[in-house]
Scaffold this active site. Sequence first.
Site, PDB file in Angstrom:
ATOM      1  N   MET A   1       0.831  -1.201   0.000  1.00 37.15           N
ATOM      2  CA  MET A   1       0.000   0.000   0.000  1.00 37.15           C
ATOM      3  C   MET A   1       0.868   1.253   0.000  1.00 37.15           C
ATOM      4  O   MET A   1       0.390   2.344   0.317  1.00 37.15           O
ATOM      5  CB  MET A   1      -0.954   0.011   1.202  1.00 37.15           C
ATOM      6  N   GLY A   2       2.143   1.094  -0.351  1.00 37.82           N
ATOM      7  CA  GLY A   2       3.025   2.250  -0.381  1.00 37.82           C
ATOM      8  C   GLY A   2       3.535   2.620   0.996  1.00 37.82           C
ATOM      9  O   GLY A   2       3.463   1.840   1.945  1.00 37.82           O
TER      10      GLY A   2
ATOM     11  N   HIS B   1       8.988   0.718   3.562  1.00 40.51           N
ATOM     12  CA  HIS B   1      10.108   0.635   4.500  1.00 40.51           C
ATOM     13  C   HIS B   1      10.941  -0.590   4.137  1.00 40.51           C
ATOM     14  O   HIS B   1      10.660  -1.282   3.143  1.00 40.51           O
ATOM     15  CB  HIS B   1       9.623   0.589   5.950  1.00 40.51           C
ATOM     16  N   GLU B   2      11.952  -0.867   4.930  1.00 40.78           N
ATOM     17  CA  GLU B   2      12.891  -1.931   4.615  1.00 40.78           C
ATOM     18  C   GLU B   2      12.207  -3.296   4.527  1.00 40.78           C
ATOM     19  O   GLU B   2      12.654  -4.174   3.768  1.00 40.78           O
ATOM     20  CB  GLU B   2      14.014  -1.973   5.657  1.00 40.78           C
ATOM     21  N   GLY B   3      11.119  -3.493   5.280  1.00 41.85           N
ATOM     22  CA  GLY B   3      10.397  -4.758   5.172  1.00 41.85           C
ATOM     23  C   GLY B   3       9.891  -5.003   3.764  1.00 41.85           C
ATOM     24  O   GLY B   3      10.040  -6.111   3.214  1.00 41.85           O
ATOM     25  N   HIS B   4       9.281  -3.978   3.164  1.00 41.43           N
ATOM     26  CA  HIS B   4       8.816  -4.113   1.779  1.00 41.43           C
ATOM     27  C   HIS B   4       9.990  -4.338   0.823  1.00 41.43           C
ATOM     28  O   HIS B   4       9.935  -5.194  -0.064  1.00 41.43           O
ATOM     29  CB  HIS B   4       8.075  -2.848   1.333  1.00 41.43           C
TER      30      HIS B   4
ATOM     31  N   LYS C   1       5.045 -10.070   9.322  1.00 43.48           N
ATOM     32  CA  LYS C   1       4.568  -9.098  10.313  1.00 43.48           C
ATOM     33  C   LYS C   1       3.049  -9.086  10.359  1.00 43.48           C
ATOM     34  O   LYS C   1       2.454  -9.015  11.426  1.00 43.48           O
ATOM     35  CB  LYS C   1       5.122  -7.711   9.979  1.00 43.48           C
TER      36      LYS C   1
END
Length: 282
Positions: A26-27, A30-33, A150
């Site tokens: 969804m934009g 962060h580093e997770g994406h 997560k």
Amino acid sequence: MLIAHSIADLRSALASRGRPAFVPTMGNLHEGHLSLVRQARTLGDVTVASIFVNRLQFLPHEDFDSYPRTWEADRAQLEVAGCDILFAPREADLYPQAQTFKVQPDPLLADLLEGHFRPGFFTGVCTVVMKLFSAVFGTTGGGTALFGKKDYQQLMVIRRMVEQFALPVDIVAGDTCRAPDGLALSSRNGYLGPAERTKAVELARALRTLSDAALSRPVADWPGLEAAASDALRGQGWQPDYLVVRRRADLQRPDTAPRPGTLVALGAARLGSTRLIDNFEF
């Protein structure tokens, strides 16, 4: 990096490119994406990410209108991470008509925990993911989609949906990325003020404490442990929705003593006006 806004343009861009590896977002990345995008590059012939803030998964009182839209930063980060195609549909592209047909997930999995506190959330998630899968994989014969752990329950619901509909999509789970203090990275962390950001790691610590306690006590004691964990977090200024221990396989409480390595502690709580979720497998 090619940018497609319509489904037709996306499918044209994917023609003759092989099997996609797809990361829906969804934009407000962060580093997770970005770690999922980098992982996707090893799992397919072409790496696709999407940015779409899905109205269907927000309740009327939630933060759809205020959810951060950080297009320029997101686009730049995806390009650096090696994304080949960014699918960024407008609402009219993905929902050209009122979405009267929806995907209703299994209530045994989707009506507890997040689904209990956010009724209709997983219907919105499954409906948009089904549409995104159709757009990305509809003409490619299948591929791989990556989701972060997560959002643990969301990952499980999507896996079940793929199984039930026999979709030609392999679901790959990415580990939760954390800040140095242990806070799970989340797009909503940006809502936290400085003092709240310092306190935010308390949710992760509470889940760690709960998981350690659950391993040392019989299952019959777990409801008391969960209540004590919520009370302790409430005493630190939080408003907890749930802190629980469940089987990873189905998010139900075991009837008998489970083996280590089969459980997950999950929690959701509000700190100020920001609702955070987290989990730990153990």
